[in-house]
Design an enzyme around this catalytic site. Structure first.
Site, PDB file in Angstrom:
ATOM      1  CG  HIS A 173      -9.788  -5.957   0.719  1.00 40.76           C
ATOM      2  ND1 HIS A 173     -10.029  -6.927   1.277  1.00 40.76           N
ATOM      3  CD2 HIS A 173      -8.338  -5.585   0.810  1.00 40.76           C
ATOM      4  CE1 HIS A 173      -8.823  -7.355   1.939  1.00 40.76           C
ATOM      5  NE2 HIS A 173      -7.778  -6.537   1.716  1.00 40.76           N
TER       6      HIS A 173
ATOM      7  CG  ASN B  38      -0.646  -6.785  -1.580  1.00 41.95           C
ATOM      8  OD1 ASN B  38      -1.196  -7.410  -2.292  1.00 41.95           O
ATOM      9  ND2 ASN B  38      -1.255  -6.815  -0.401  1.00 41.95           N
TER      10      ASN B  38
ATOM     11  CG  ASP C 108     -12.665  -8.841   1.685  1.00 41.76           C
ATOM     12  OD1 ASP C 108     -12.446  -8.337   1.104  1.00 41.76           O
ATOM     13  OD2 ASP C 108     -12.094  -9.200   2.967  1.00 41.76           O
TER      14      ASP C 108
ATOM     15  CD  GLU D 135      -2.854  -1.445   2.479  1.00 41.44           C
ATOM     16  OE1 GLU D 135      -2.862  -0.576   3.325  1.00 41.44           O
ATOM     17  OE2 GLU D 135      -3.448  -2.326   2.223  1.00 41.44           O
TER      18      GLU D 135
ATOM     19  CD  GLU E 271      -4.304  -7.937   1.484  1.00 39.90           C
ATOM     20  OE1 GLU E 271      -5.435  -7.236   2.094  1.00 39.90           O
ATOM     21  OE2 GLU E 271      -3.360  -7.649   1.603  1.00 39.90           O
TER      22      GLU E 271
HETATM   23  O1  G3I Z   1      -4.081  -8.170  18.523  1.00 42.78           O
HETATM   24  C1  G3I Z   1      -4.769  -6.999  18.989  1.00 42.78           C
HETATM   25  C2  G3I Z   1      -5.448  -7.539  20.241  1.00 42.78           C
HETATM   26  O2  G3I Z   1      -4.356  -7.692  21.309  1.00 42.78           O
HETATM   27  C3  G3I Z   1      -6.273  -6.445  20.699  1.00 42.78           C
HETATM   28  O3  G3I Z   1      -6.999  -6.597  21.876  1.00 42.78           O
HETATM   29  C4  G3I Z   1      -7.416  -5.793  19.650  1.00 42.78           C
HETATM   30  C5  G3I Z   1      -8.206  -4.829  20.093  1.00 42.78           C
HETATM   31  O4  G3I Z   1      -8.880  -4.126  18.900  1.00 42.78           O
HETATM   32  O5  G3I Z   1      -6.652  -5.706  18.418  1.00 42.78           O
HETATM   33  C6  G3I Z   1      -5.843  -6.788  18.061  1.00 42.78           C
HETATM   34  O6  G3I Z   1      -5.188  -6.291  16.850  1.00 42.78           O
HETATM   35  C7  G3I Z   1      -5.977  -6.115  15.843  1.00 42.78           C
HETATM   36  C8  G3I Z   1      -5.431  -7.122  14.549  1.00 42.78           C
HETATM   37  O7  G3I Z   1      -6.155  -7.001  13.512  1.00 42.78           O
HETATM   38  C9  G3I Z   1      -5.497  -8.637  15.065  1.00 42.78           C
HETATM   39  O8  G3I Z   1      -6.675  -8.946  15.253  1.00 42.78           O
HETATM   40  C10 G3I Z   1      -6.077  -4.721  15.468  1.00 42.78           C
HETATM   41  O9  G3I Z   1      -6.530  -4.133  16.314  1.00 42.78           O
HETATM   42  C11 G3I Z   1      -6.510  -4.654  14.204  1.00 42.78           C
HETATM   43  O10 G3I Z   1      -6.631  -3.469  13.730  1.00 42.78           O
HETATM   44  C12 G3I Z   1      -5.986  -5.550  13.060  1.00 42.78           C
HETATM   45  O11 G3I Z   1      -6.640  -5.550  11.727  1.00 42.78           O
HETATM   46  C13 G3I Z   1      -6.124  -6.051  10.498  1.00 42.78           C
HETATM   47  C14 G3I Z   1      -6.047  -4.947   9.793  1.00 42.78           C
HETATM   48  O12 G3I Z   1      -5.244  -5.456   8.607  1.00 42.78           O
HETATM   49  C15 G3I Z   1      -4.820  -4.039  10.341  1.00 42.78           C
HETATM   50  O13 G3I Z   1      -4.789  -3.074   9.474  1.00 42.78           O
HETATM   51  C16 G3I Z   1      -7.026  -7.105  10.138  1.00 42.78           C
HETATM   52  O14 G3I Z   1      -7.157  -8.172  11.051  1.00 42.78           O
HETATM   53  C17 G3I Z   1      -6.570  -7.777   8.894  1.00 42.78           C
HETATM   54  O15 G3I Z   1      -7.504  -8.532   8.184  1.00 42.78           O
HETATM   55  C18 G3I Z   1      -6.208  -6.460   7.873  1.00 42.78           C
HETATM   56  O16 G3I Z   1      -5.721  -6.884   6.672  1.00 42.78           O
HETATM   57  C19 G3I Z   1      -5.238  -5.962   5.780  1.00 42.78           C
HETATM   58  C20 G3I Z   1      -4.120  -6.451   5.169  1.00 42.78           C
HETATM   59  O17 G3I Z   1      -2.920  -6.712   6.093  1.00 42.78           O
HETATM   60  C21 G3I Z   1      -3.465  -5.439   3.864  1.00 42.78           C
HETATM   61  N1  G3I Z   1      -4.627  -4.962   3.218  1.00 42.78           N
HETATM   62  C22 G3I Z   1      -5.880  -4.644   3.878  1.00 42.78           C
HETATM   63  C23 G3I Z   1      -6.473  -5.589   4.977  1.00 42.78           C
HETATM   64  C24 G3I Z   1      -7.611  -5.316   5.212  1.00 42.78           C
HETATM   65  O18 G3I Z   1      -7.485  -4.151   6.129  1.00 42.78           O
END
Ligand code: G3I
Length: 572
Positions: A241, A205, A272, A164, A270
């Site tokens: 996405h 990516n 969905d 990104e 990715e």
């Molecule tokens: O691990 C912590 C946890 O300890 C805490 O309690 C909780 C509270 O919100 O957060 C947890 O972390 C989260 C993490 O996912 C794991 O679940 C983050 O807040 C959350 O922001 C994070 O989101 C991820 C996101 O990327 C971050 O930007 C999504 O799961 C993941 O699907 C998403 O994936 C991205 C790709 O990497 C890049 N392209 C876009 C895609 C969708 O946004």
């Protein structure tokens, strides 16, 4: 719960979900080719089909683990390989989640795509506040350590090196990376990655670059320039996405093709397809179309390596957390039931070729047995061949004479019998047969049987050359029985006496004796009927209707060739 009715496949998925929910050992019969998991069909098309792994359920949720292992041959860690997971503080690396994903993939023969080495998101604050020199060093150390850890692991085949780097307008994203290091951080990251793992495919990516638009064109220009500069960019990832309320991106296939023309591999990384909740069948259908369109685009482009879905069950999806009121973006619902999107992906991947090239020939058929020999014809039957996939038919080869001569194919029946006709009287013929399967594999030739036709010139054997048959089959609903009727008409100009009607029943059909209005016999699939006293003579134009009850094993096809006295009849 909405289930798209797809018979056996849906039933199999329900079994998987139910067995998993009950945490019982999963016992699923080997699927038929068309019912195979996504990974089987994808592999047959030379593509991968993957998912983003959530390490929570991957560790301990049976339903999740079963589908992940069964349906996919590729995996990307959804979060476990990101910087905040692997190096939360300077120089302190933790690979528990990353190793977990790699171990699961290795155990299930899946390739791993590393995601992601350099990104503005999910990168700890300690990195973001560094000076330019320290930041570049931190980036180099991080890439060397994380990519280096898996450099000799055959499961890990590719990395998102940078993620990104553009904003939504196609300008360089003004992230802390760009603001501190300028655009050169991108080339540096690729070079560090190549140094850390000389074998992995190195990708750039991004999202909203699936179709042709300003952002994807900016990506195109960057990749072209990087490669012109000798930067090791091997692949471009289109995240995918999508949302049904925003429409399907335009020119997805053409976009892939223009990148492919730069010499890079492309992939959907990715995928969905979200929707505004609540979900309904109309939205499901639209969503399925989007999934199918993406799969078809990838299939149409040789340089497209495959498709990764960002998760697979609505139970675990990033979408509702980020887009209020939206969700249901994945091919399985939150209860692990497949949705129309699953069927769309499956059917797009399944071109009918099955799980891979079939190179195993059928077994050799048995020696043909001759019956009903007349002056001009013979009925042949033989022990059927078997095949790993299925016998689709036989070649019947004939040579003239008791020896010598050349065997040539004279018939291609679909079952293990054949009625040959048009033979010369008082002549010896030799026959042998071979089986074929759908892939065109041929079995070895069977042993030879010799047949000498009768003298002809009268007697009960020879019949008229003019006859007509009308055959009807009436399957018994809900069972394996059927009733068949045959009306035989003498269309010649002379009386037909003492006739013998011969034909071959399709594979799996058997006569249940005794039948009626004739004396019936069956050898293999070859059937003969001889008249009773009252219908043994048919005057020109005369006809008789005879019949039998029978059983079948699923096929209720009709015989295609009928002979009387070795001569073929017209079939109506
Ligand atoms: O691990 C912590 C946890 O300890 C805490 O309690 C909780 C509270 O919100 O957060 C947890 O972390 C989260 C993490 O996912 C794991 O679940 C983050 O807040 C959350 O922001 C994070 O989101 C991820 C996101 O990327 C971050 O930007 C999504 O799961 C993941 O699907 C998403 O994936 C991205 C790709 O990497 C890049 N392209 C876009 C895609 C969708 O946004």
């Amino acid at each position: 719960m909405i289930i798209f009715a797809r018979g056996a496949r849906t039933a199999r998925m329900a079994v998987i979900a139910a067995a998993a929910a009950l945490a019982v050992p999963l016992v699923v019969a080997p699927p038929a080719a068309a019912d195979s998991p996504l990974r089987v069909h994808a592999a047959a098309r030379g593509k991968f089909i993957g998912y983003a792994a959530n390490t929570g359920p991957l560790a301990n949720e049976t339903a999740y683990r079963n589908i992940a292992a069964t349906e996919f041959n590729q995996v990307t860690a959804e979060n476990a390989m990101k910087w905040d997971s692997t190096e939360p503080s300077d120089g302190n690396y933790t690979f528990a989640g990353a190793d977990q994903v790699v171990a699961f993939a290795t155990a299930n023969n899946q390739q791993v795509h590393g995601h992601t080495l350099v990104w503005h998101s999910q990168t700890p604050g300690w990195v973001q506040g560094l000076s330019a020199t320290a930041m570049r060093t931190a980036m180099q150390d991080h890439i060397a350590t994380v990519a280096g850890r898996y450099a000799n692991n055959p499961a890990l085949v590719s990395w998102d090196v940078v993620n990104e780097v553009f904003d939504d307008n196609g300008n360089m994203r003004t992230s802390f990376w760009y603001n501190t290091l300028g655009a050169s951080y991108i080339a540096d990251a690729f070079r560090y990655a190549r140094a850390a793992d000389s074998n992995a495919r190195l990708c750039i990516n991004d999202y909203n670059v699936e179709g042709i638009n300003a952002k994807s064109t900016a990506m195109y220009n960057l990749v072209r320039q990087l490669r012109a500069d000798g930067v090791p960019v091997d692949c471009v990832g289109f995240q995918g996405h999508l949302a049904i309320q925003y429409g399907f991106p335009s020119q997805v296939q053409q976009n892939m093709e223009r990148f492919a023309a730069l010499g890079v591999q492309v992939r959907v990384t990715e995928l969905d397809v979200r929707m505004q909740m609540p979900r309904d069948s109309s939205k499901d259908t639209t969503q399925a179309t989007y999934y199918r369109n993406v799969v078809q685009a990838c299939l149409a482009v040789t340089a497209c390596a495959g498709i990764t879905i960002w998760g697979f069950t609505d139970k675990y999806s990033w979408v509702p957390d980020v887009f209020g009121g939206e969700g249901a973006a994945l091919p399985w619902d939150a209860n692990y039931s497949p949705k129309p999107a699953y069927t769309a992906i499956h059917d797009a991947l399944d071109d009918g070729s099955g799980p891979g090239p079939d190179t195993t020939p059928p077994t050799t058929p048995g020696t043909p047995t001759a019956s009903g020999v007349t002056s001009s014809g013979v009925s042949l039957s033989w022990a059927a061949s078997s095949d790993a996939v299925g016998v689709t038919g036989y070649d019947v080869l004939r040579a003239t004479g008791a020896s010598g001569g050349t065997f040539a194919v004279v018939g291609t029946p679909t079952s293990a019998s054949f009625v040959d006709s048009g033979l010369a009287a008082s002549t010896t013929y030799r026959y042998q047969v071979r089986a074929r399967d759908a892939a065109g594999n041929l079995s070895a030739l069977s042993p030879v049987v010799s047949v000498t036709t009768t003298a002809g010139g009268g007697g009960p054997g020879p019949g008229p050359s003019s006859c007509r048959v009308a055959y009807t089959i009436s399957p018994w609903g809900g069972s394996s029985g059927f009733t068949a009727g045959v009306t035989l008409t003498n269309t010649g100009t002379s009386t037909l006496s003492g006739w013998t009607l011969a034909f071959s029943l399709p594979t799996g059909q058997r006569i249940t004796p005794p039948g009626w209005s004739a004396t019936w016999s069956q050898s293999g699939q070859a059937v003969t009927a001889t008249p009773l006293s009252w219908n043994s003579t048919l005057a020109p134009g005369g006809s008789t209707t005879i019949g039998f009850n029978g059983t079948h094993t699923g096929g209720t096809g009709e015989p295609t060739t009928f002979t009387v006295g070795g001569s073929s009849c017209t079939v109506v």
